[in-house]
Design a protein around this motif. Sequence first.
Motif, PDB file in Angstrom:
ATOM      1  N   MET A  95      16.601  -5.603   0.823  1.00 31.00           N
ATOM      2  CA  MET A  95      16.398  -4.847  -0.414  1.00 31.00           C
ATOM      3  C   MET A  95      17.691  -4.127  -0.785  1.00 31.00           C
ATOM      4  SD  MET A  95      13.626  -1.837  -1.236  1.00 31.00           S
ATOM      5  CE  MET A  95      12.392  -2.629  -0.218  1.00 31.00           C
ATOM      6  N   ASP A  96      18.126  -4.273  -2.026  1.00 29.32           N
ATOM      7  CA  ASP A  96      19.393  -3.652  -2.433  1.00 29.32           C
ATOM      8  C   ASP A  96      19.213  -2.164  -2.702  1.00 29.32           C
ATOM      9  OD1 ASP A  96      18.577  -3.227  -5.190  1.00 29.32           O
ATOM     10  OD2 ASP A  96      18.832  -5.371  -5.491  1.00 29.32           O
ATOM     11  N   ILE A  97      20.323  -1.471  -2.912  1.00 27.46           N
ATOM     12  CA  ILE A  97      20.318  -0.018  -3.052  1.00 27.46           C
ATOM     13  C   ILE A  97      19.511   0.437  -4.280  1.00 27.46           C
ATOM     14  CG2 ILE A  97      22.502  -0.034  -4.336  1.00 27.46           C
ATOM     15  CD1 ILE A  97      23.170   2.636  -2.993  1.00 27.46           C
ATOM     16  N   ILE A  98      19.534  -0.353  -5.357  1.00 21.08           N
ATOM     17  CA  ILE A  98      18.786   0.022  -6.556  1.00 21.08           C
ATOM     18  C   ILE A  98      17.290   0.058  -6.258  1.00 21.08           C
ATOM     19  CG2 ILE A  98      18.169  -0.684  -8.914  1.00 21.08           C
ATOM     20  CD1 ILE A  98      21.006  -1.900  -9.117  1.00 21.08           C
ATOM     21  N   LYS A  99      16.796  -0.958  -5.582  1.00 20.45           N
ATOM     22  CA  LYS A  99      15.364  -1.005  -5.266  1.00 20.45           C
ATOM     23  C   LYS A  99      14.997   0.052  -4.221  1.00 20.45           C
ATOM     24  CE  LYS A  99      14.568  -5.810  -6.561  1.00 20.45           C
ATOM     25  NZ  LYS A  99      15.917  -6.143  -7.007  1.00 20.45           N
ATOM     26  N   ARG A 100      15.893   0.324  -3.281  1.00 18.70           N
ATOM     27  CA  ARG A 100      15.601   1.372  -2.295  1.00 18.70           C
ATOM     28  C   ARG A 100      15.433   2.723  -2.990  1.00 18.70           C
ATOM     29  NH1 ARG A 100      19.640  -1.336   0.780  1.00 18.70           N
ATOM     30  NH2 ARG A 100      21.173   0.329   0.428  1.00 18.70           N
ATOM     31  N   ASN A 101      16.332   3.034  -3.909  1.00 14.67           N
ATOM     32  CA  ASN A 101      16.215   4.288  -4.651  1.00 14.67           C
ATOM     33  C   ASN A 101      15.021   4.275  -5.610  1.00 14.67           C
ATOM     34  OD1 ASN A 101      18.260   5.809  -3.506  1.00 14.67           O
ATOM     35  ND2 ASN A 101      19.810   5.172  -4.976  1.00 14.67           N
ATOM     36  N   PHE A 102      14.698   3.116  -6.137  1.00 13.16           N
ATOM     37  CA  PHE A 102      13.534   2.961  -7.007  1.00 13.16           C
ATOM     38  C   PHE A 102      12.263   3.394  -6.268  1.00 13.16           C
ATOM     39  CE2 PHE A 102      10.034   0.027  -8.294  1.00 13.16           C
ATOM     40  CZ  PHE A 102       9.872   0.421  -9.617  1.00 13.16           C
ATOM     41  N   PHE A 103      12.082   2.904  -5.059  1.00 12.59           N
ATOM     42  CA  PHE A 103      10.887   3.251  -4.291  1.00 12.59           C
ATOM     43  C   PHE A 103      10.908   4.706  -3.831  1.00 12.59           C
ATOM     44  CE2 PHE A 103      10.658  -1.439  -3.639  1.00 12.59           C
ATOM     45  CZ  PHE A 103       9.404  -1.614  -4.219  1.00 12.59           C
ATOM     46  N   ARG A 104      12.083   5.235  -3.513  1.00 12.05           N
ATOM     47  CA  ARG A 104      12.167   6.658  -3.144  1.00 12.05           C
ATOM     48  C   ARG A 104      11.774   7.545  -4.316  1.00 12.05           C
ATOM     49  NH1 ARG A 104      17.736   5.204  -0.377  1.00 12.05           N
ATOM     50  NH2 ARG A 104      17.063   4.886   1.786  1.00 12.05           N
ATOM     51  N   LEU A 105      12.223   7.160  -5.509  1.00  8.16           N
ATOM     52  CA  LEU A 105      11.906   7.926  -6.708  1.00  8.16           C
ATOM     53  C   LEU A 105      10.400   7.914  -6.980  1.00  8.16           C
ATOM     54  CD1 LEU A 105      13.462   9.484  -8.934  1.00  8.16           C
ATOM     55  CD2 LEU A 105      13.493   7.353 -10.252  1.00  8.16           C
ATOM     56  N   LEU A 106       9.777   6.748  -6.807  1.00 10.28           N
ATOM     57  CA  LEU A 106       8.334   6.647  -7.033  1.00 10.28           C
ATOM     58  C   LEU A 106       7.547   7.401  -5.970  1.00 10.28           C
ATOM     59  CD1 LEU A 106       7.845   2.926  -8.160  1.00 10.28           C
ATOM     60  CD2 LEU A 106       8.295   4.951  -9.546  1.00 10.28           C
ATOM     61  N   ARG A 107       8.002   7.321  -4.730  1.00  4.32           N
ATOM     62  CA  ARG A 107       7.312   8.067  -3.662  1.00  4.32           C
ATOM     63  C   ARG A 107       7.384   9.565  -3.921  1.00  4.32           C
ATOM     64  NH1 ARG A 107       9.857   4.339  -0.021  1.00  4.32           N
ATOM     65  NH2 ARG A 107      11.298   5.942   0.718  1.00  4.32           N
ATOM     66  N   CYS A 108       8.520  10.016  -4.423  1.00  4.83           N
ATOM     67  CA  CYS A 108       8.666  11.433  -4.736  1.00  4.83           C
ATOM     68  C   CYS A 108       7.761  11.817  -5.907  1.00  4.83           C
ATOM     69  CB  CYS A 108      10.120  11.750  -5.068  1.00  4.83           C
ATOM     70  SG  CYS A 108      10.423  13.494  -5.460  1.00  4.83           S
ATOM     71  N   GLY A 109       7.755  11.004  -6.960  1.00  7.83           N
ATOM     72  CA  GLY A 109       6.996  11.322  -8.153  1.00  7.83           C
ATOM     73  C   GLY A 109       5.497  11.270  -7.963  1.00  7.83           C
ATOM     74  N   ALA A 110       5.012  10.308  -7.165  1.00  3.79           N
ATOM     75  CA  ALA A 110       3.569  10.127  -7.008  1.00  3.79           C
ATOM     76  C   ALA A 110       3.009  10.818  -5.773  1.00  3.79           C
ATOM     77  CB  ALA A 110       3.240   8.634  -6.939  1.00  3.79           C
ATOM     78  N   LEU A 111       3.806  10.850  -4.696  1.00  3.84           N
ATOM     79  CA  LEU A 111       3.267  11.299  -3.410  1.00  3.84           C
ATOM     80  C   LEU A 111       3.935  12.556  -2.873  1.00  3.84           C
ATOM     81  CD1 LEU A 111       3.213   7.711  -1.850  1.00  3.84           C
ATOM     82  CD2 LEU A 111       1.269   8.921  -2.872  1.00  3.84           C
ATOM     83  N   GLY A 112       4.979  13.018  -3.552  1.00  2.00           N
ATOM     84  CA  GLY A 112       5.643  14.246  -3.120  1.00  2.00           C
ATOM     85  C   GLY A 112       6.626  14.075  -1.986  1.00  2.00           C
ATOM     86  N   ASP A 113       6.916  12.823  -1.599  1.00  7.52           N
ATOM     87  CA  ASP A 113       7.930  12.590  -0.558  1.00  7.52           C
ATOM     88  C   ASP A 113       9.298  13.002  -1.093  1.00  7.52           C
ATOM     89  OD1 ASP A 113       5.883  11.582   0.895  1.00  7.52           O
ATOM     90  OD2 ASP A 113       6.525   9.495   0.848  1.00  7.52           O
ATOM     91  N   ASN A 114      10.201  13.369  -0.179  1.00  7.03           N
ATOM     92  CA  ASN A 114      11.492  13.900  -0.638  1.00  7.03           C
ATOM     93  C   ASN A 114      12.646  13.304   0.167  1.00  7.03           C
ATOM     94  OD1 ASN A 114      12.736  15.500  -2.557  1.00  7.03           O
ATOM     95  ND2 ASN A 114      12.924  17.256  -1.202  1.00  7.03           N
ATOM     96  N   GLU A 115      12.576  11.991   0.404  1.00  7.17           N
ATOM     97  CA  GLU A 115      13.638  11.318   1.144  1.00  7.17           C
ATOM     98  C   GLU A 115      14.918  11.299   0.304  1.00  7.17           C
ATOM     99  OE1 GLU A 115      14.612   6.943   3.169  1.00  7.17           O
ATOM    100  OE2 GLU A 115      12.682   7.322   2.208  1.00  7.17           O
ATOM    101  N   ALA A 116      16.051  11.535   0.948  1.00  7.33           N
ATOM    102  CA  ALA A 116      17.328  11.610   0.237  1.00  7.33           C
ATOM    103  C   ALA A 116      17.641  10.290  -0.468  1.00  7.33           C
ATOM    104  CB  ALA A 116      18.442  11.959   1.215  1.00  7.33           C
TER     105      ALA A 116
END
Length: 271
Positions: A1-22
């Motif tokens: 998975m490339d960096i764009i998709k990795r950040n895409f999923f981090r952003l969604l996890r933060c927005g929907a689930l409150g996760d805060n991975e860098a």
Amino acid sequence: MDIIKRNFFRLLRCGALGDNEALEPMSLFKWRKLIALVRFKKVDAVAANGANRYSKSQPQEMPPVIVAELNSTPEATGDTAVVSLPEAAMSNFLLNRRLNKIRDNEVHAIDTSVETLTALNIIVYNTYLLLNSGLSINAILCLGKYMRTRGDKVDFVKLSTWLASLHIQRMAQLEGSILVKFFGFEQDELPFMRKNEGKATDIMRRTLSKKSASDAEDLRFWQDKSGFVAGNTNVLRHKIWSAIRYMNYAPIEASSNFFKNLANSLAKIEE
């Protein structure tokens, strides 16, 4: 998975689930490619919510101009992974009757569990979307958010029994595997799962590609000048392969869904 998709999923996890991975640092060009992916998958509200959270807790993580762009559309102000979906139905007549009986019996039971019925509805709704238009990231996040916020109220013994009676226990397991693989869930958070389904990665890869557009196309037939029935063979082929793709996960529902859509399309032949 490339960096764009990795950040895409981090952003969604933060927005929907409150996760805060860098987040990983990216150029403006790559951030705008991420925004294009957000628009393509129609997860504007979840992504905007995640961006706003990052801008408050870790302002150095995202360029302000990107946060502003994610908040710039009307869709960005919608619900973020809502935990209530329309009442789902099944394509197979007998299974749908069984689903309605489950709902009716549970509502009138002494130990009624509204949370368990809601969890079942979300799983059935995701199954419907997978078979008809492909994976909906918003709907799968709805399942994840519900498990995180109300999972402790769900009777998983009862839920597993219902899933087995509807012959969609592997489909539910596939949905759970997507949450584990891409949205940071642990398997013990989803007790209806017995194991991870390896196809989760392939399904997400297809969802993020342009191929997913073909999954959402409707079958359409018409009568040509010679009086014969014609149709879009590419769409028909995609629908056949979609049914085959999920046959191991929900064989009765996948086959019934295909033939129901085919019959409905033939009944609406355009002259």
